[in-house]
Design an enzyme around this catalytic site. Structure first.
Site, PDB file in Angstrom:
ATOM      1  N   SER A  28       0.829  -1.210   0.000  1.00  0.00           N
ATOM      2  CA  SER A  28       0.000   0.000   0.000  1.00  0.00           C
ATOM      3  C   SER A  28       0.865   1.262   0.000  1.00  0.00           C
ATOM      4  O   SER A  28       2.063   1.235   0.292  1.00  0.00           O
ATOM      5  CB  SER A  28      -0.903  -0.005   1.223  1.00  0.00           C
TER       6      SER A  28
HETATM    7  C1  LIG Z   1      -3.756  -3.836  -0.270  1.00  0.00           C
HETATM    8  S1  LIG Z   1      -3.259  -5.483  -0.106  1.00  0.00           S
HETATM    9  C2  LIG Z   1      -2.538  -5.552   1.497  1.00  0.00           C
HETATM   10  C3  LIG Z   1      -1.337  -4.700   1.729  1.00  0.00           C
HETATM   11  C4  LIG Z   1      -0.535  -5.185   2.909  1.00  0.00           C
HETATM   12  N1  LIG Z   1      -1.080  -4.752   4.150  1.00  0.00           N
HETATM   13  C5  LIG Z   1       0.920  -4.840   2.794  1.00  0.00           C
HETATM   14  O1  LIG Z   1       1.485  -4.283   3.713  1.00  0.00           O
HETATM   15  O2  LIG Z   1       1.510  -5.159   1.780  1.00  0.00           O
HETATM   16  C6  LIG Z   1      -4.793  -6.317   0.246  1.00  0.00           C
HETATM   17  C7  LIG Z   1      -4.615  -7.766   0.534  1.00  0.00           C
HETATM   18  O3  LIG Z   1      -5.819  -8.267   1.090  1.00  0.00           O
HETATM   19  C8  LIG Z   1      -5.966  -9.595   0.664  1.00  0.00           C
HETATM   20  N2  LIG Z   1      -7.358 -10.004   0.884  1.00  0.00           N
HETATM   21  C9  LIG Z   1      -8.451  -9.761   0.125  1.00  0.00           C
HETATM   22  N3  LIG Z   1      -9.531 -10.303   0.681  1.00  0.00           N
HETATM   23  C10 LIG Z   1      -9.130 -10.924   1.816  1.00  0.00           C
HETATM   24  C11 LIG Z   1      -9.781 -11.672   2.807  1.00  0.00           C
HETATM   25  N4  LIG Z   1     -11.093 -11.902   2.744  1.00  0.00           N
HETATM   26  N5  LIG Z   1      -9.048 -12.162   3.826  1.00  0.00           N
HETATM   27  C12 LIG Z   1      -7.715 -11.940   3.901  1.00  0.00           C
HETATM   28  N6  LIG Z   1      -7.038 -11.253   2.977  1.00  0.00           N
HETATM   29  C13 LIG Z   1      -7.733 -10.730   1.948  1.00  0.00           C
HETATM   30  C14 LIG Z   1      -5.543  -9.556  -0.781  1.00  0.00           C
HETATM   31  O4  LIG Z   1      -5.237 -10.857  -1.278  1.00  0.00           O
HETATM   32  C15 LIG Z   1      -4.349  -8.617  -0.703  1.00  0.00           C
HETATM   33  O5  LIG Z   1      -3.154  -9.329  -0.533  1.00  0.00           O
END
Ligand SMILES: C[S@@+](CC[C@H](N)C(=O)[O-])C[C@H]1O[C@@H](n2cnc3c(N)ncnc32)[C@H](O)[C@@H]1O
Length: 376
Positions: free
Chosen positions: A91
């Protein structure tokens, strides 16, 4: 942006990075978590992205990692030849810092980090609170495995779970804080259950119309309401099970009319879009260019997931026939009324709104303070 230290200075000067977090950002540098291959926007590529690797294009890779911008790390849930929808990322650093600031976490407190992604946020939490205080959950197995590798290599060992983070971390544990970087339309019941009374949930929250807000929810005593405010403007990838429906292309018009409102005003700014989205449940929009349209004009196309759609021409919008509507709802009329309501309320900003989650999980949006929408 040349170096990570300069990026952190910029974040500190802008107020995004609080002094209490600076040491954690230094001990868990972003470059330790961004994978060797990332996706950079490219208007000439068929799916809008070009693959950049650390070995082949080190300058581009490092420039992205040290910029205050999102770095896309996965497209289309990892499927090859997809349409080019970003589904995982590191992010934007200023948002990472702001969200962690809103978490208002203290040493000794425990955090569940939903949406591990690259593992950077989890690494930052470990650096601040210690490994034993941090759990993280990621839905995508490849993303989860890569994050685990990077976290271990960087010297961090939070509890890492592969699964649906909307269910929290099964096992009856309660956390002081839940931090999500996957956007939701509804705060999952499991998050409320798994947060200690008085604890805090920080999550991107949106409607299909405007995935635009950061929610900071304070969790009530068991069986009581939880209240929170929208504290900022963010746009994150949707949590998988809460992704809005795919926009429905306009079909055969049932009703033709003129618009009473310039369609550009339906997304005039983020505050208008957020407020309108709250009043048109389930509606999303896209802008389309119909090459077969002899008048050659752009349209705003709107749909819900129950068979209603509308489209409004962006030019000569007050001509008869510029608006098409079909299905059980008159979506364009709803949008027009919703914007009027926003004007009547004095054009409230996104942060003037808040949300209450009742004990049964029902969400209620309010304006000003907890109560029916529009109350002070
Ligand atoms: C914006 S990215 C996360 C960024 C992360 N916090 C970082 O520091 O890199 C969003 C993440 O949420 C995950 N995601 C989406 N839906 C999810 C769910 N229901 N449970 C867990 N993870 C999920 C996606 O696969 C993705 O890797």
């Amino acid at each position: 942006m040349d170096t990570y230290a300069q990026l952190l200075d910029q974040l500190a000067e802008s107020g995004a990075l609080g002094e209490e977090w600076r040491g954690a950002f230094e001990r868990a540098p972003r470059s330790a978590f961004v994978p060797d291959a990332v996706w950079t926007p490219d208007g000439d590529a068929p799916n809008g992205y070009r693959r950049v690797t650390r070995t082949a294009e080190p300058d581009t890779w490092w420039a992205q990692v040290h910029s205050n911008a999102v770095v896309v790390t996965q497209l289309d849930d990892g499927a090859a030849d997809g349409p080019g929808v970003a589904t995982s990322s590191a992010s934007m650093p200023s948002l990472v810092a702001e969200m962690l600031g809103h978490l208002d976490v203290r040493p000794g407190q425990s955090v569940l980090d939903v949406g591990t992604g690259t593992g950077w946020t989890s690494g930052l939490l470990c650096a601040r609170l210690g490994d034993e205080s941090v759990s993280t959950v990621e839905v995508d197995s490849a993303v989860c495995a890569q994050a685990a590798t990077h976290l271990a290599a960087a010297g961090f060992s939070p509890a890492i779970h592969l699964g649906d983070g909307l269910l929290g971390r099964p096992g009856g544990v309660q956390f002081d804080r839940i931090h999500s970087t996957a956007a939701v339309q509804r705060v999952p019941a499991a998050w409320i259950e798994q947060t200690k009374p008085g604890g805090v949930i920080v999550t991107p929250w949106g409607t299909p119309y405007a995935n635009a807000a950061l929610l900071r929810l304070e969790v009530g005593e068991a069986g009581q309401e939880s209240h929170g405010r929208f504290v900022g403007n963010v746009s994150f990838m949707w949590a998988r099970a809460q992704r809005p429906h795919t926009a429905v292309p306009a079909g055969v018009a049932e009703s033709l009319g003129a618009s009473r409102m310039d369609p550009d005003l339906a997304v005039e700014n983020v505050n208008a879009a957020f407020a309108i989205g709250l009043c048109v449940p389930g509606v999303r929009y896209s802008h389309t260019w119909d090459e077969a349209d002899p008048t050659g004009t752009y349209r705003m196309v709107l749909s819900d997931d129950a068979g209603s759609w509308a489209s409004a021409r962006l030019q000569r919008w007050d001509d008869k026939g510029s608006v098409h509507q079909a299905g059980p709802r008159r979506i364009w009329d709803e949008i027009t009324v919703a914007r009027l309501r926003w004007l009547e309320e004095g054009k409230p900003g996104l942060t003037d709104f808040g949300l209450t989650v009742a004990a049964d999980g029902t969400q209620t949006i309010w304006l000003g303070g907890p109560g029916p929408l529009g109350s002070e």
